[in-house]
Structures are given as structure tokens and as C-alpha cells.
Design a protein around this motif. Structure first.
Motif, PDB file in Angstrom:
ATOM      1  N   CYS A   9       0.855  -1.185   0.000  1.00  0.00           N
ATOM      2  CA  CYS A   9       0.000   0.000   0.000  1.00  0.00           C
ATOM      3  C   CYS A   9       0.895   1.241   0.000  1.00  0.00           C
ATOM      4  CB  CYS A   9      -0.908   0.005   1.230  1.00  0.00           C
ATOM      5  SG  CYS A   9      -1.922   1.498   1.352  1.00  0.00           S
ATOM      6  N   ALA A  10       0.929   1.936  -1.123  1.00  0.00           N
ATOM      7  CA  ALA A  10       1.736   3.151  -1.226  1.00  0.00           C
ATOM      8  C   ALA A  10       1.112   4.280  -0.414  1.00  0.00           C
ATOM      9  CB  ALA A  10       1.887   3.555  -2.686  1.00  0.00           C
ATOM     10  N   THR A  11      -0.199   4.314  -0.335  1.00  0.00           N
ATOM     11  CA  THR A  11      -0.893   5.343   0.435  1.00  0.00           C
ATOM     12  C   THR A  11      -0.502   5.277   1.909  1.00  0.00           C
ATOM     13  OG1 THR A  11      -2.764   5.176  -1.089  1.00  0.00           O
ATOM     14  CG2 THR A  11      -3.167   6.293   0.998  1.00  0.00           C
ATOM     15  N   CYS A  12      -0.302   4.074   2.409  1.00  0.00           N
ATOM     16  CA  CYS A  12       0.069   3.864   3.815  1.00  0.00           C
ATOM     17  C   CYS A  12       1.561   4.079   4.061  1.00  0.00           C
ATOM     18  CB  CYS A  12      -0.295   2.445   4.245  1.00  0.00           C
ATOM     19  SG  CYS A  12      -2.044   2.047   4.140  1.00  0.00           S
ATOM     20  N   GLY A  13       2.324   4.258   3.009  1.00  0.00           N
ATOM     21  CA  GLY A  13       3.773   4.401   3.161  1.00  0.00           C
ATOM     22  C   GLY A  13       4.503   3.084   3.262  1.00  0.00           C
ATOM     23  N   HIS A  14       3.874   1.991   2.870  1.00  0.00           N
ATOM     24  CA  HIS A  14       4.502   0.677   2.959  1.00  0.00           C
ATOM     25  C   HIS A  14       5.615   0.480   1.934  1.00  0.00           C
ATOM     26  CE1 HIS A  14       1.541  -0.038   5.889  1.00  0.00           C
ATOM     27  NE2 HIS A  14       0.740  -0.862   5.240  1.00  0.00           N
ATOM     28  N   ASP A  15       5.777   1.429   1.015  1.00  0.00           N
ATOM     29  CA  ASP A  15       6.877   1.340   0.060  1.00  0.00           C
ATOM     30  C   ASP A  15       8.225   1.372   0.800  1.00  0.00           C
ATOM     31  OD1 ASP A  15       6.098   4.017   0.657  1.00  0.00           O
ATOM     32  OD2 ASP A  15       7.182   4.764  -1.097  1.00  0.00           O
ATOM     33  N   ILE A  16       8.286   2.083   1.900  1.00  0.00           N
ATOM     34  CA  ILE A  16       9.519   2.123   2.698  1.00  0.00           C
ATOM     35  C   ILE A  16       9.836   0.730   3.231  1.00  0.00           C
ATOM     36  CG2 ILE A  16      10.567   3.051   4.811  1.00  0.00           C
ATOM     37  CD1 ILE A  16       8.824   5.610   4.232  1.00  0.00           C
ATOM     38  N   LYS A  17       8.814   0.027   3.732  1.00  0.00           N
ATOM     39  CA  LYS A  17       9.011  -1.350   4.216  1.00  0.00           C
ATOM     40  C   LYS A  17       9.437  -2.266   3.067  1.00  0.00           C
ATOM     41  CE  LYS A  17       7.634  -1.479   8.626  1.00  0.00           C
ATOM     42  NZ  LYS A  17       8.450  -2.029   9.704  1.00  0.00           N
ATOM     43  N   PHE A  18       8.865  -2.040   1.865  1.00  0.00           N
ATOM     44  CA  PHE A  18       9.254  -2.845   0.704  1.00  0.00           C
ATOM     45  C   PHE A  18      10.750  -2.680   0.422  1.00  0.00           C
ATOM     46  CE2 PHE A  18      10.280  -2.541  -3.848  1.00  0.00           C
ATOM     47  CZ  PHE A  18      10.315  -3.904  -4.129  1.00  0.00           C
ATOM     48  N   TYR A  19      11.229  -1.439   0.427  1.00  0.00           N
ATOM     49  CA  TYR A  19      12.647  -1.215   0.148  1.00  0.00           C
ATOM     50  C   TYR A  19      13.539  -1.807   1.239  1.00  0.00           C
ATOM     51  CZ  TYR A  19      11.196   1.607  -3.783  1.00  0.00           C
ATOM     52  OH  TYR A  19      10.636   2.019  -4.968  1.00  0.00           O
ATOM     53  N   ASP A  20      13.075  -1.795   2.477  1.00  0.00           N
ATOM     54  CA  ASP A  20      13.820  -2.439   3.565  1.00  0.00           C
ATOM     55  C   ASP A  20      13.905  -3.948   3.340  1.00  0.00           C
ATOM     56  OD1 ASP A  20      14.141   0.037   4.799  1.00  0.00           O
ATOM     57  OD2 ASP A  20      12.552  -0.311   6.287  1.00  0.00           O
ATOM     58  N   LEU A  21      12.780  -4.564   2.971  1.00  0.00           N
ATOM     59  CA  LEU A  21      12.755  -6.006   2.691  1.00  0.00           C
ATOM     60  C   LEU A  21      13.663  -6.331   1.510  1.00  0.00           C
ATOM     61  CD1 LEU A  21      11.737  -8.918   2.962  1.00  0.00           C
ATOM     62  CD2 LEU A  21       9.731  -8.244   1.618  1.00  0.00           C
ATOM     63  N   ARG A  40      -3.427  -2.709  -3.042  1.00  0.00           N
ATOM     64  CA  ARG A  40      -4.607  -2.468  -2.210  1.00  0.00           C
ATOM     65  C   ARG A  40      -4.283  -1.760  -0.903  1.00  0.00           C
ATOM     66  NH1 ARG A  40      -6.101  -8.650  -2.200  1.00  0.00           N
ATOM     67  NH2 ARG A  40      -3.849  -8.678  -2.473  1.00  0.00           N
ATOM     68  N   GLN A  41      -5.283  -1.094  -0.378  1.00  0.00           N
ATOM     69  CA  GLN A  41      -5.168  -0.380   0.889  1.00  0.00           C
ATOM     70  C   GLN A  41      -4.727  -1.331   1.995  1.00  0.00           C
ATOM     71  OE1 GLN A  41      -5.756   2.939   1.325  1.00  0.00           O
ATOM     72  NE2 GLN A  41      -5.297   2.850   3.493  1.00  0.00           N
ATOM     73  N   GLY A  42      -3.659  -0.992   2.699  1.00  0.00           N
ATOM     74  CA  GLY A  42      -3.179  -1.787   3.822  1.00  0.00           C
ATOM     75  C   GLY A  42      -2.375  -3.015   3.451  1.00  0.00           C
ATOM     76  N   SER A  43      -2.138  -3.232   2.162  1.00  0.00           N
ATOM     77  CA  SER A  43      -1.502  -4.489   1.741  1.00  0.00           C
ATOM     78  C   SER A  43       0.004  -4.491   1.926  1.00  0.00           C
ATOM     79  CB  SER A  43      -1.825  -4.779   0.269  1.00  0.00           C
ATOM     80  OG  SER A  43      -1.241  -3.795  -0.568  1.00  0.00           O
ATOM     81  N   PHE A  44       0.530  -5.684   2.145  1.00  0.00           N
ATOM     82  CA  PHE A  44       1.940  -6.021   2.066  1.00  0.00           C
ATOM     83  C   PHE A  44       1.956  -7.529   1.843  1.00  0.00           C
ATOM     84  CE2 PHE A  44       6.388  -6.544   3.142  1.00  0.00           C
ATOM     85  CZ  PHE A  44       6.948  -5.379   2.656  1.00  0.00           C
TER      86      PHE A  44
END
Length: 95
Positions: A9-21, A40-44
């Protein structure tokens, strides 16, 4: 070659977690093809070779990145894809 795909979820800022992973996995298995897709909203949602190994939509928590890297390493060494069960600790602060 192992493929790691993450819907986040890019809206949630999970892209940062993606780059960490991505960093953790590529440090362990540099030849891994890693792809992240806003979704999707809230997804990872984490897939290895098209098989879902972890869903934040189901667990409401992020996976343990070291366990994901373990799975990628096992698959790169010829093992089977398995589910990830470990989660990152949930941190909460009220201000």
C-alpha cells in the motif's frame, strides 16, 4: 532464479518497508529478482515464485524480513516455497 514480488500500500507508506525487505533479501541472495507493486489499501503481500508466502491483509502485521530472506535462500538452493509465519513486533506510541 528466485522471484520475490511484493504488493504494498503506497498510500500507507509501505513502500519504505518494501525497500527495507528488498535490501535484506538482496544482501543474502543477490541474484533474486525483486519487484514491488503499489496495490490495495493496507496491503503487504509477499510472493515467492508466484506463491503467496505472507499476507499483511490477513495478519495485520508485517512479516519478519529475515524469515522471508531465509525462504528465498532455501528456494535459491533448490528447496520448496513455504509460508512465512514470523512477524515484526508491533510498535505503538501515543503522543
Amino acid at each position: 532464479m528466485v522471484h520475490l514480488d511484493v504488493e504494498y500500500c503506497a498510500t500507507c507508506g509501505h513502500d519504505i518497508k518494501f525497500y527495507d525487505l528488498k535490501k535484506v533479501v538482496l544482501n543474502r541472495v543477490p541474484e533474486t529478482k525483486v519487484q514491488g507493486t503499489p496495490g490495495r489499501q493496507g496491503s503487504f503481500e509477499v510472493e515467492v515464485n508466484k506463491q503467496l508466502i505472507y499476507s499483511k491483509l490477513q495478519t495485520l502485521a508485517f512479516p519478519d524480513f529475515d524469515e522471508v530472506a531465509d525462504i528465498v535462500e532455501e528456494v535459491a538452493d533448490g528447496g520448496s516455497v513455504r509460508k512465512a509465519y514470523k512477524q515484526q513486533p508491533i510498535t505503538c506510541s501515543i503522543m
